[in-house]
Design an enzyme around this catalytic site. Sequence first.
Site, PDB file in Angstrom:
ATOM      1  N   SER A   1       0.849  -1.186   0.000  1.00 46.21           N
ATOM      2  CA  SER A   1       0.000   0.000   0.000  1.00 46.21           C
ATOM      3  C   SER A   1       0.885   1.236   0.000  1.00 46.21           C
ATOM      4  O   SER A   1       2.012   1.217   0.512  1.00 46.21           O
ATOM      5  CB  SER A   1      -0.891   0.025   1.247  1.00 46.21           C
ATOM      6  OG  SER A   1      -1.543   1.274   1.397  1.00 46.21           O
TER       7      SER A   1
ATOM      8  N   TYR B   1      -1.681  -0.362  10.288  1.00 46.31           N
ATOM      9  CA  TYR B   1      -1.843  -0.996   8.971  1.00 46.31           C
ATOM     10  C   TYR B   1      -0.734  -0.532   8.041  1.00 46.31           C
ATOM     11  O   TYR B   1      -0.085  -1.336   7.351  1.00 46.31           O
ATOM     12  CB  TYR B   1      -3.209  -0.642   8.384  1.00 46.31           C
ATOM     13  CG  TYR B   1      -3.381  -1.056   6.934  1.00 46.31           C
ATOM     14  CD1 TYR B   1      -3.752  -2.352   6.602  1.00 46.31           C
ATOM     15  CD2 TYR B   1      -3.166  -0.142   5.898  1.00 46.31           C
ATOM     16  CE1 TYR B   1      -3.904  -2.739   5.275  1.00 46.31           C
ATOM     17  CE2 TYR B   1      -3.312  -0.517   4.575  1.00 46.31           C
ATOM     18  CZ  TYR B   1      -3.685  -1.812   4.272  1.00 46.31           C
ATOM     19  OH  TYR B   1      -3.827  -2.183   2.952  1.00 46.31           O
TER      20      TYR B   1
END
Length: 333
Positions: free
Chosen positions: A219, A232
Amino acid sequence: MGRVTARRLAIARLDARAIAGGRGGEESTQRRCQLLVAPPHARRLSSPLAMSASVQVPPHCGCRRYVGRVCLVTASTAGIGLAIAMRFAEEGGKVVVSSRKQDAVDRAVTLIRGRPQVLPSDVVGVVCQVNDATQRSNLLRVTVTTFGPIDVLVLNAAVSTYVGLTAATPARHFDKLFETNVRSAFLFVQEALPHMRALPADQLKRPNQFNPNILFVGSIAGYNPAAPIGIYGVTKTALIGLTKALSTELGPSHGIRVNLLAPGVVRTNFATMLVDSVEGRTPALDLPPKFHSDLGRVGEPPEMAGVAAFLCSADASYMTGETIVAAGVGARL
């Protein structure tokens, strides 16, 4: 014989001819591209499979870079994982779809098999919870038993279980995030290596060839971890490091390339909170600047699949240890 069946048979003959190295390769390429053009009305992905119902599956480049290649994609019944699995299948790959729930696996397999470029026998599905060692082992066993050694391993499984300040993240969420996003990916690589296709020693350093490869799906948050999904993001930073560490080992020893795809905000059920914020349907979240695309929109899963299909193909034969950002914005200096 229906039009779709006839098209599939024609594609299969051309692919077999290409594998056999017969004459007429250039002529076959032109004909193959004609056969691979998507029908006029592009099919829509069904919303239960977690891509927006408004997103069309576009016709791709007509490439057949994965003919005869065995491609295993985790968490591939929705969103980016599904789009990647579909793209591999459309380019001739033998694809194994996996996810936690049988009904989701069945729907994804049916959807991919229904694409006009895909031979139904080249797509199978297996239930796999990536944190379960027994289920990981079964997924690898079914893959190798059905299709043979693995050419492409895409590790897409991830969770995002906590939204809030990074310093306030409860320990149980911290542990769950690292267990699924990092630990399971690392263990999957360990367990898959004996089942990946081995290159002959004299081919380890040959240029312009297809190498077995591993692709992590990370990501853009890995470059700038911050609330409300700070931990995350940290797990995705760890995957960037894991990509570099593994590439330095597996390239010389196995001829395996290891790369990472770092999407930005992409329209999936997984990223609904971010998408709704960026598109103004909910109060704006305090997101880092790199989460906002310079193109003025969010990404779509098929756009991520195109990058993945490039990275895992022979077109990227000199790329390893690299992170490719597909976020509509530059993430580096």
